[in-house]
Design an enzyme around this catalytic site. Sequence first.
Site, PDB file in Angstrom:
ATOM      1  N   LYS A  80      67.362  29.016  78.974  1.00 18.58           N
ATOM      2  CA  LYS A  80      66.970  29.915  80.310  1.00 18.58           C
ATOM      3  C   LYS A  80      67.763  29.466  81.344  1.00 18.58           C
ATOM      4  O   LYS A  80      67.814  28.382  81.464  1.00 18.58           O
ATOM      5  CB  LYS A  80      64.883  30.270  81.129  1.00 18.58           C
ATOM      6  CG  LYS A  80      65.978  30.680  82.067  1.00 18.58           C
ATOM      7  CD  LYS A  80      63.975  30.804  82.040  1.00 18.58           C
ATOM      8  CE  LYS A  80      63.484  32.683  83.314  1.00 18.58           C
ATOM      9  NZ  LYS A  80      62.222  32.180  83.710  1.00 18.58           N
ATOM     10  N   SER A 155      61.143  36.980  84.332  1.00 20.47           N
ATOM     11  CA  SER A 155      62.284  36.784  83.990  1.00 20.47           C
ATOM     12  C   SER A 155      62.480  35.764  82.959  1.00 20.47           C
ATOM     13  O   SER A 155      64.070  35.982  82.945  1.00 20.47           O
ATOM     14  CB  SER A 155      62.104  35.959  85.409  1.00 20.47           C
ATOM     15  OG  SER A 155      61.290  34.498  85.676  1.00 20.47           O
ATOM     16  N   SER A 179      56.679  34.788  83.556  1.00 18.65           N
ATOM     17  CA  SER A 179      58.010  34.763  83.299  1.00 18.65           C
ATOM     18  C   SER A 179      58.403  34.327  81.691  1.00 18.65           C
ATOM     19  O   SER A 179      59.815  35.003  81.271  1.00 18.65           O
ATOM     20  CB  SER A 179      59.046  34.196  84.006  1.00 18.65           C
ATOM     21  OG  SER A 179      58.811  34.729  85.620  1.00 18.65           O
TER      22      SER A 179
END
Lengths: 481, 90
Positions: A80, A155, A179
């Site tokens: 990420k 996210s 997330s």
Amino acid sequence: MTKLDDLLAYEVVEGLTEGQFTAEDYVTTIIKRIERVEPKVHSFITLDTDGALSSARIIDKKIKEREDVGQLAGVTIGIKDNISTQGIRTTCASKILENYVPTFDATVIRSLKVNGAILLGKLNLDEFGMGSTTEYSRYQPTRNPWNLDCVPGGSSGGSGAAVAAGECTIALGSDTGGSIRCPSSFCSVIGLKPTYGRVSRYGLISYANSLEQIGPICRSVRDLVMMLNIISGKDALDNTSMSSTPISIPSRINKLNVGIIRELITDCDQEVAKLIYSASEKVKEIGCSCEEVSIKNLHYALPSYYTLASAEASSNLARYDNIRYGFDYPIGEYKWDTYFSNVRENFGEEVKRRILIGSYVLSSGYYGKYYLKARRLRSLLKLELLELFKKYDLLIGPTMPILPFKFGEKIDDPIKMYLVDINTVIANLAGIPAISLPVGFSNGLPVGMQIMAAPFEEQKLIDASYELEKVINIPRRPNSI
Amino acid sequence: MISKEDLEHLAQISRINLTENELEKFPTQLEKTIEYIDILEQIASDDSVTLDLHELEFEELRKDEIRISDEKQLGKNITEDGFLRGPKMK
């Protein structure tokens, strides 16, 4: 033989070390898959295929020379893009960090590299981790591989989508209010938010540092265990990190007492509830007891989360002042106030909203009304959960209250968007571990079940998940892309 | 009620410029968020101990010694003599 890009992480390690294929062949296959799939899914912000192939050749050489290659030897991983990677641009999906290249690796990255993992690139997210759909990325939205018109969750949407689409074998995400779990549920993969403190946050670019944890996203419980053990551990560079016992794959599990959270089931979409009830029958099938429980303080959890997270965000993002990182403005003369405000205009709308709310709840006259109350609720909720965990080993419910939805459906109404986090924020507020396990589909759209445990009881999560994985057989890869 | 002036004040203390579009829609959006978190008022104020998130392990603190950091870690804008160059202010 299974195609190389469909292998699970432990299968890659076994295949490589037994000489069934080379790391270069495996990575090349993954890269070809990315070339086919990425134009539809858009998981990545930055790809480093040259670096990945170079690492693969090093692994192959080490295997040939019978050197130790590590527990994740050759496995491709996507990271990420809010986790620092030395020499690889790390943007947090923001324009503010468009050109930021960290000079250091996050602790988790060092651990992965030492264990032979191959970094493929940086994965898309909502800007600075603020969002639940990846629509707030300042680069491009990522698409759900199971239905390209739908959001992948957020996210860590890039991480969930990339693993589901076979663009990398495993991925790292971060979870502040859901997330990791939200995209895992929406993309039909497994994701874990560890106990707060199990995994070092050094190198994770902060959004809300009392709530967030880095965690794994993958397609099997066995892969999850490998990853979690590698990234866990006390770190001198993160004084909120703690030592923990490594997790193991169970040979048999003890009977676990499971509570299904009433409020989460009654308030979710019918199609989701149906699949969760069906999954709870599987929980009984593997030898656990399952009964309904209630969490009294649940309806305060989401307001408390958004108060605390916004407050911390407003503080953590104050550092983006264009002094140490940011844009190359000419040196010459500026006014003190307008310089910083002009630079920070480059944040996206959602980031701005959260910073403003954070400033509001921390300001004089409102601090006691909102921030202190939210802190108090956090303690009350944790006490209530710890009390429940004296009777129950695990608490379950739907990860998300709704099915994956279409792009644009919630983006114009922030509250509508915030409400999708209602099931997941509990674990962040209380600092407890929580996993999302895929449990089925409704009209082709994935549904995940969330399982929570007491602090540092990840072993119980793994025990249940490992057995459930055997009895809930669902496809792990969309055939359509 | 979030007025345009309230919003401009918040933007000022947060050091964030808002676009015309944001100045237009943020008052309503922020107000809805604040209405949503107003429910926290129902939680009793209590001076008793706020639970720690977890009991941090404090082993022996490290010695108070200077450690040399890599200047490159400060990022861009490092001058030859090891200072961080900032913008020139009026």
